[in-house]
Design a protein around this motif. Sequence first.
Motif, PDB file in Angstrom:
ATOM      1  N   GLN A 278     115.526   8.131  51.368  1.00  0.00           N
ATOM      2  CA  GLN A 278     114.970   9.486  51.425  1.00  0.00           C
ATOM      3  C   GLN A 278     115.180  10.298  50.154  1.00  0.00           C
ATOM      4  O   GLN A 278     114.297  11.082  49.764  1.00  0.00           O
TER       5      GLN A 278
ATOM      6  N   SER B  42     119.911   6.883  62.084  1.00  0.00           N
ATOM      7  CA  SER B  42     118.679   7.186  61.354  1.00  0.00           C
ATOM      8  C   SER B  42     117.850   8.228  62.097  1.00  0.00           C
ATOM      9  O   SER B  42     117.279   9.129  61.481  1.00  0.00           O
TER      10      SER B  42
ATOM     11  N   SER C  78     119.617  11.783  62.218  1.00  0.00           N
ATOM     12  CA  SER C  78     119.673  12.483  60.927  1.00  0.00           C
ATOM     13  C   SER C  78     118.360  13.190  60.594  1.00  0.00           C
ATOM     14  O   SER C  78     118.286  13.933  59.616  1.00  0.00           O
ATOM     15  N   CYS C  79     117.315  12.976  61.401  1.00  0.00           N
ATOM     16  CA  CYS C  79     116.017  13.583  61.132  1.00  0.00           C
ATOM     17  C   CYS C  79     116.038  15.091  61.403  1.00  0.00           C
ATOM     18  O   CYS C  79     116.781  15.572  62.252  1.00  0.00           O
TER      19      CYS C  79
ATOM     20  N   GLN D  89     112.429  15.290  57.223  1.00  0.00           N
ATOM     21  CA  GLN D  89     112.252  13.969  57.827  1.00  0.00           C
ATOM     22  C   GLN D  89     111.926  14.129  59.307  1.00  0.00           C
ATOM     23  O   GLN D  89     112.608  14.844  60.036  1.00  0.00           O
TER      24      GLN D  89
ATOM     25  N   ASN E  87     115.655   6.462  56.042  1.00  0.00           N
ATOM     26  CA  ASN E  87     116.997   7.004  55.922  1.00  0.00           C
ATOM     27  C   ASN E  87     117.699   6.498  54.656  1.00  0.00           C
ATOM     28  O   ASN E  87     118.434   7.237  53.998  1.00  0.00           O
TER      29      ASN E  87
END
Length: 243
Positions: free
Chosen positions: A174, A55, A58-59, A34, A171
């Motif tokens: 995914q 969001s 968390s990538c 991501q 998010n």
Amino acid sequence: MKRIEFLGSPMDVATMEETVSYIEQRVSAGGFLQHVVVNVAKLVNMQKDPQLAESVKSCDVINIDGMGVVWGARLLGHRVPQRVAGVDLFHNLLAMSERNNFPIFLLGATDDVVKKTVAKSHELYPNLNIAGFNDGYFWDDEEALVDKIAQSGAKLLFVAITSPKKENFINKWQDKLGVDFVMGVGGTFDVVAGKVNRAPLWMQNSGLEWFYRVLQEPRRMWKRYLVTNSKFAWLLLKEKLGS
């Protein structure tokens, strides 16, 4: 790629070449990657929007888009080699996908704009495999759209929806998208389709791309940039004085 903490947010300091190479390796290997780009507006909004902040954080890859963030990071002592603009990365990834025959899916904008983006992408990259596309007005049935993407066979998904909707959508879904890579590209489709002109290169390099946007869409953009740029300057000042 090296990751830094800037105003409480993680960011990867990498060149365009390093970013594309890393994504190419990860997509070739499979799994899920991501990606997100961070500009001044997004960084400011993350301070007050916990869901957006989560969001973004968390990538797997978080590039710096926007000279304001580049200069701000450098002011605080971070070594940032260059800006990795979302629209430029989009084109680099289409070229990479064409070379590797990676199928892609284009999601977002209006029906007219996304269709023009598909046509322009085929014109620029004749052998590009576009597995599917859809406009950004699907909120009454998100799950059906997610199924459409998963069944398309696409490896890369590009989402041209405004923040924080696109980050939170990615998010949330995914695990069911069925792709190996997903990237939020904001207003990129508008640029590719010719709806919005991009600033001249000298304005991009001078950090004035936001001003060019204001000149094109003054009613919609002036307040957004006035507020976010002022808040960003204040955040930088507090961080600098506290360091």
